[in-house]
Design a protein around this motif. Structure first.
Motif, PDB file in Angstrom:
ATOM      1  N   LEU A 179      28.777  37.069  39.442  1.00 39.79           N
ATOM      2  CA  LEU A 179      27.464  36.805  38.861  1.00 39.79           C
ATOM      3  C   LEU A 179      26.310  36.922  39.863  1.00 39.79           C
ATOM      4  CD1 LEU A 179      25.985  36.148  36.279  1.00 39.79           C
ATOM      5  CD2 LEU A 179      26.422  33.719  36.683  1.00 39.79           C
TER       6      LEU A 179
ATOM      7  N   LEU B 162      32.984  31.518  28.365  1.00 43.48           N
ATOM      8  CA  LEU B 162      32.839  31.598  29.813  1.00 43.48           C
ATOM      9  C   LEU B 162      34.015  30.918  30.504  1.00 43.48           C
ATOM     10  CD1 LEU B 162      29.058  30.695  30.274  1.00 43.48           C
ATOM     11  CD2 LEU B 162      30.087  32.944  29.878  1.00 43.48           C
ATOM     12  N   TYR B 163      34.442  31.490  31.606  1.00 46.13           N
ATOM     13  CA  TYR B 163      35.489  30.928  32.458  1.00 46.13           C
ATOM     14  C   TYR B 163      34.979  30.944  33.898  1.00 46.13           C
ATOM     15  CZ  TYR B 163      38.624  31.909  28.521  1.00 46.13           C
ATOM     16  OH  TYR B 163      39.210  31.956  27.283  1.00 46.13           O
TER      17      TYR B 163
ATOM     18  N   ASP C 205      36.142  38.124  26.751  1.00 38.53           N
ATOM     19  CA  ASP C 205      36.038  36.968  27.651  1.00 38.53           C
ATOM     20  C   ASP C 205      35.106  37.308  28.807  1.00 38.53           C
ATOM     21  OD1 ASP C 205      38.026  35.615  26.191  1.00 38.53           O
ATOM     22  OD2 ASP C 205      39.622  36.434  27.456  1.00 38.53           O
ATOM     23  N   LEU C 206      34.454  36.281  29.352  1.00 36.29           N
ATOM     24  CA  LEU C 206      33.560  36.478  30.488  1.00 36.29           C
ATOM     25  C   LEU C 206      33.910  35.491  31.596  1.00 36.29           C
ATOM     26  CD1 LEU C 206      31.207  37.694  31.965  1.00 36.29           C
ATOM     27  CD2 LEU C 206      29.635  36.486  30.428  1.00 36.29           C
TER      28      LEU C 206
ATOM     29  N   LEU D 212      33.682  34.371  35.494  1.00 33.94           N
ATOM     30  CA  LEU D 212      32.577  34.455  36.448  1.00 33.94           C
ATOM     31  C   LEU D 212      32.999  33.975  37.830  1.00 33.94           C
ATOM     32  CD1 LEU D 212      29.904  32.853  34.103  1.00 33.94           C
ATOM     33  CD2 LEU D 212      30.116  35.294  34.640  1.00 33.94           C
TER      34      LEU D 212
ATOM     35  N   ALA E 173      24.400  38.854  30.021  1.00 32.00           N
ATOM     36  CA  ALA E 173      24.408  38.385  28.627  1.00 32.00           C
ATOM     37  C   ALA E 173      24.245  39.557  27.670  1.00 32.00           C
ATOM     38  CB  ALA E 173      23.292  37.364  28.418  1.00 32.00           C
TER      39      ALA E 173
ATOM     40  N   LEU F 155      22.982  31.860  31.923  1.00 34.84           N
ATOM     41  CA  LEU F 155      23.783  32.816  31.153  1.00 34.84           C
ATOM     42  C   LEU F 155      24.322  32.174  29.885  1.00 34.84           C
ATOM     43  CD1 LEU F 155      25.334  35.475  30.798  1.00 34.84           C
ATOM     44  CD2 LEU F 155      27.037  34.599  32.407  1.00 34.84           C
ATOM     45  N   SER F 156      24.829  30.964  30.002  1.00 35.35           N
ATOM     46  CA  SER F 156      25.338  30.251  28.835  1.00 35.35           C
ATOM     47  C   SER F 156      24.248  30.082  27.779  1.00 35.35           C
ATOM     48  CB  SER F 156      25.886  28.883  29.254  1.00 35.35           C
ATOM     49  OG  SER F 156      26.257  28.119  28.131  1.00 35.35           O
TER      50      SER F 156
ATOM     51  N   VAL G 221      24.965  30.347  35.980  1.00 31.00           N
ATOM     52  CA  VAL G 221      25.949  30.151  34.912  1.00 31.00           C
ATOM     53  C   VAL G 221      25.300  29.448  33.723  1.00 31.00           C
ATOM     54  CG1 VAL G 221      28.082  28.964  34.265  1.00 31.00           C
ATOM     55  CG2 VAL G 221      27.937  30.134  36.471  1.00 31.00           C
TER      56      VAL G 221
ATOM     57  N   LEU H 275      33.985  23.630  31.609  1.00 31.05           N
ATOM     58  CA  LEU H 275      34.399  24.972  31.227  1.00 31.05           C
ATOM     59  C   LEU H 275      35.848  25.226  31.627  1.00 31.05           C
ATOM     60  CD1 LEU H 275      31.284  27.064  32.333  1.00 31.05           C
ATOM     61  CD2 LEU H 275      31.975  26.504  29.986  1.00 31.05           C
TER      62      LEU H 275
END
Length: 343
Positions: free
Chosen positions: A84, A167-168, A108-109, A111, A93, A142-143, A139, A185
């Motif tokens: 990121l 998000l992971y 899936d995203l 990071l 995004a 982005l969320s 993060v 998360l």
């Protein structure tokens, strides 16, 4: 003895380009592997962002994800991960919002905060090394774009708004475990190459997981993914031979970046402290027959209380990679089919 591990199984494809392959050859091999995983009931396949590495084809990670998602039907496809700090959260995004629009409930995203490369290449990416300091804020920004609660008034991601791409947080140290717990998360640990802090990171994540402040809401539950290298084959000797070849390749890749290393040098380096240090990165590896590997994976998952295992298919030979997936297949019916034919 069960025929597959007790935890859900997923894949991290490092998208290697193995000489004399072209990049197109390497990508085509990744597609074939993904199709086998799709048929056999694996949960997800992830690709990692790396730069300036001639033997890795996943630098444009979102594009490779799109290509593989188009070639599969049920498999979740994502990043393991997007670095990121290399990007503006709004652009990520938009990219992953587009992917989620094209392939609903399949993207899936993951990071990470490392550059995914060396210092000179990091500077070529217009980074100065301080970007990682704002990783948590990025993060959260982005969320906000993906959930429809932008943290910048008047700025939204189109596409992306309301797609809720999961998000992971990824990591190979304690920082990621602490941040994933704080943000509530899911967390994936890179124990396939950095196993030293695995157990401590797993404990910290579960011990400090904060559902009350979770970006997923107060009902969030911890979800811990541990990575492991695997090679399974009907013949244990073949599996061990593949492991040796994979280890030799790791030594050559890590110690031969600025100089030529012959096969004879690699054999000598296996007993050298430098070679031993490289091999220590691969200490979390399951090798052998189906029974051997399933037993190892279950013990490994219990040790770290993993909710899911992310397998790195370590075998250099493509036919052995496909056979590994068949022998460990989550889908029992698919696992009983004849071995995959590799084009």
């Amino acid at each position: 003895m069960p025929n597959t591990a007790s935890r859900p199984l997923s894949l991290l494809d490092l998208a290697f380009v193995r000489p004399p392959e072209t990049v197109a050859d390497g990508i085509a091999r990744s597609v074939r592997l993904a199709r086998t995983a799709d048929k056999l009931g694996y949960t997800r396949i992830w690709f990692a962002e790396h730069h300036n590495m001639p033997n890795i084809a996943s630098s444009a990670t979102a594009l490779l994800i799109q290509h593989v998602a188009a070639a599969t039907e049920n498999l979740r496809v994502g990043s393991g991960g997007i670095m990121l700090p290399n990007h503006a959260p709004l652009m990520i995004a938009e990219q992953f919002g587009t992917l989620a629009t094209l392939y609903p409930d399949r993207i899936d995203l993951g990071l990470g905060r490392a550059p995914g490369t060396d210092g000179p290449t990091m500077r070529a990416l217009r980074r100065d090394g301080t970007e990682a300091d704002r990783f948590q804020a990025d993060v959260m920004e982005l969320s906000g774009y993906l959930t429809g609660y932008s943290r910048i008034p008047g700025v939204n991601a189109y596409p992306g708004l309301g797609t809720n791409v999961p998000l992971y947080i990824l990591g190979s140290s304690l920082f990621g475990a602490q941040l994933a717990a704080q943000l509530g998360l899911p967390y994936a640990f890179a124990s396939h190459f950095a196993p030293q802090m695995l157990n401590q990171a797993a404990h910290i994540y579960r011990e400090h997981f904060d559902a009350t402040n979770s970006l997923l809401g107060p009902d969030a539950q911890p979800h811990f993914i541990a990575a492991a290298n695997v090679i399974a084959h009907d013949d244990a000797t073949v599996a061990q031979e593949q492991k040796t070849l994979a280890e030799n390749a790791w030594i050559k890749n890590h110690l031969g970046r600025n100089r030529q290393i012959t096969d004879e040098d690699v054999v000598m380096l296996r007993d050298h402290p430098a070679g031993q240090q490289v091999l220590s990165m691969l200490s979390r590896v399951a090798v052998g027959t189906q029974a051997d590997v399933v037993s190892w994976l279950d013990a490994f998952a219990e040790e770290v209380q993993a909710d899911e295992l992310m397998l790195v298919n370590l075998a250099p030979e493509e036919a052995v990679q496909h056979r590994t997936l068949e022998l460990l297949a989550p889908s029992m019916a698919a696992a009983q089919e004849s071995p995959a034919r590799v084009a």
